[in-house]
Scaffold this active site. Sequence first.
Site, mmCIF file in Angstrom:
data_model
loop_
_atom_site.group_PDB
_atom_site.id
_atom_site.type_symbol
_atom_site.label_atom_id
_atom_site.label_comp_id
_atom_site.label_asym_id
_atom_site.label_seq_id
_atom_site.Cartn_x
_atom_site.Cartn_y
_atom_site.Cartn_z
ATOM 1 C CB CYS A 177 74.753 50.048 52.677
ATOM 2 S SG CYS A 177 76.545 50.157 52.600
ATOM 3 C CD GLU A 204 70.433 47.248 47.212
ATOM 4 O OE1 GLU A 204 70.063 46.615 48.220
ATOM 5 O OE2 GLU A 204 71.294 48.151 47.267
ATOM 6 C CB SER A 215 63.350 57.634 18.165
ATOM 7 O OG SER A 215 63.201 56.550 19.074
ATOM 8 C CG HIS A 259 74.171 46.883 48.908
ATOM 9 N ND1 HIS A 259 73.598 48.120 48.775
ATOM 10 C CD2 HIS A 259 75.411 47.086 49.407
ATOM 11 C CE1 HIS A 259 74.453 49.045 49.155
ATOM 12 N NE2 HIS A 259 75.566 48.447 49.545
ATOM 13 C CB VAL A 301 61.990 50.100 23.491
ATOM 14 C CG1 VAL A 301 60.935 49.394 24.323
ATOM 15 C CG2 VAL A 301 62.940 49.114 22.864
ATOM 16 C CG ASP A 302 62.432 54.118 26.156
ATOM 17 O OD1 ASP A 302 62.247 52.890 26.357
ATOM 18 O OD2 ASP A 302 63.441 54.720 26.539
ATOM 19 C CB SER A 303 59.441 57.090 21.055
ATOM 20 O OG SER A 303 60.091 56.345 20.069
ATOM 21 C CB THR A 304 57.590 51.963 19.868
ATOM 22 O OG1 THR A 304 58.612 52.361 18.968
ATOM 23 C CG2 THR A 304 56.559 51.139 19.140
#
Length: 518
Positions: free
Chosen positions: A81, A171, A223, A169, A226-229
Site C-alpha cells: 500500500c 496481511e 496479576s 493488504h 495471561v501475560d504475567s503468568t
Amino acid sequence: MDKILILDFGGQTSQLIGRRIREAGVYAEIIPGDCKLTNDILTDDVKGVILSGSPYSVYGKDSPKPDKKVYSLDVPLLGICYGLQITTWENGGVVAPLDKKEYGRSAIRFKIDDSPLLKDIPENFISWMSHGDSLDKLAPGFDLVAESEHNLPAIVENRERKIWGLQFHPEVTHCEYGNQILENFAINICSAAKGWSLDKYIEEAADRLEKQVGDGKVLLLISGGVDSTVAGGLLLKCLKPENVFLMYIDTGMMRKNETEEVSHNLKKLGAENLMIIDARDRFLGPLKGITDPEAKRKSIGDTFIRVQEEEVAKHIEGDYFLAQGTLYTDLIESGKGVGNKAGVIKSHHNVGTPLVEKKRKEGKVVEPLDMLYKDEVRKLGLLLGIEEKIVYRHPFPGPGLGIRIPGEVTEERCDILREADAIYIEELHKRDLYTQIWQAFSVLLPVRSVGVAGDARDYGYVLALRAVVSHDGMTADVFDFPTKDLLEISSAITNRVKEIGRVVYDISSKPPSTIEWE
Ligand code: XMP
C-alpha cells in the site's frame, strides 16, 4: 536467525504483517519506517525488507520516508500500500489521489502470470483494498503484474532490482491467498530459513536471561492475567526457581478464587518463592466515599505503588532484577516500535510505577515476552504447561472490579459482583460461548430496582452483562448473544445471587462506548 525486517509507517495492520510472516515460520521484526538503516539493523540475517502501509500520503508535508539506502540493498523488498506508493514516488514514478477511494474486496486480474510473488495463486483472487492514492505512472524499470477490478495498479515488480509492490493488504484475513503471497515473498523470493518456533524462543530466552541475570534474583509481579503468568512460567523454566520471586497482591477487587488459582498454578510450575500479599484492607479503605471514576483509578494506582514498595522491601533483600510481562505489541503501541509517525499508538492504561522507572534506569528490567504477540504468548503458555483455561482467559483490567462498580466500591459490592460474574463466566464456558467472545464481564450498577419476589430480593441491585468481540480491544462489537442463553444466564444469576434483582445486557459497541464502564 534469518529474519524479515518490516519498516512500519504507522498503518493499522502493520503488526499483522509481522504475525503472518512468523506464522510462515520466519522471524519478523518491526522497526520505525523512517529510522536510519545502520549496520546494526542491516545485519546478515536480514533476508528481506517489507515497507508497510500508512495513514499518510506520499506527497504530504509530514509523510514518513524510509532511509534511501533501502532501495539499494542486496535483499528483496516488498512495498505494501503506502510502502508501494513511497517506493514508486522515490524511484521516479507518479502517485496521485483518487476521486473515489478504492476500499474493500477487489478481484485481481493478472497482466503477467509468472511473477514469483504469485506462485500457486489463481487469477481473480479477491484482495482487500484500502487506499485513497494510486499509482498514476509506474517508476522506470517496474512492470505491471496485476490490476484491480477497477483497473488500478494492484501488483508491480522490478525483478532485476528485486523489488515488489502490492496495492492491497495481504496481511488482512479478508484477502484471499494473502498468507501465501507473504510466504512466497519471505521463503521463495528472500530464501529466508524457517527458524522461528516457540521451542526455539524458549531456548533463546534462556540464553538471554542467562546473560542478563545469571545467578541474580528476579522479581515478577503476578496479576492473575495471561501475560504475567506466562512470564512467570518462562522465568521458572529458564532460571533457577530459587532465584525467581513471584509477588501477587490481592487488592480485594480480584475475580472469584483468583488468589487460590494463581497460587495453585504457579506452584505447579515450580514456584518456590511465591508471595501472596493480602492487601484488601489497604486498597478498600482509601476507596471509601470515592465515586468519581478517575479518583478511584488514582486511589487504586497510588495504593498499588505504596503496597508494592512496602512489600518488596519486606520480602527481598539485596539487589534484584524486575521482570515485566511486556509483549511485542505493548512496545509497538507505546511508540518504541513505530517512532512518532504511527497513526495507531494506543495510550497505555498501566503507567510504569516508580519501582519500574527506577529499575529501568538501572538497566535491571527484564522483559522475557517482549518479542511475542498475544497469540504466541498463549501458545507459549500451553507449551510451558499452563492450563488452557488460564491461557485463554479474557483480559482483566489492572484496577480489577473497582472499575466495574460505578459509584462507591465496598467490600460487600465486590463480593456480590464477584459471585455474579463467576456465574456468568461459568455459564459461558458451559455453553461453549467463552472462546467466541473477546471479553465478557459483569458490572454492578449503583441502582436498586423493584422486583416482585420475596422479601430479600424486592429491591435488588441491577447487574449489567457485557460481552464484546474484538481483535485488539481498540474497537469492539457487541457479541450477538443467543437469546436463549442470555435468558437462562439471567435466571441463573438472579436465582443464585439474592442481592441482584435485575439483569440487563449492554448493547453498546466501541466506539462510541468503551469496553469497560469506567
Ligand atoms: P476500554 O474500556 O478502554 O478497554 O475500551 C480496552 C481494554 O483495556 C482494558 N482496560 C484496562 N486495562 N488497566 C488495565 O490494565 C485499566 O485501567 C484498564 N481500563 C481498561 C479493558 O478491560 C479492555 O480489555
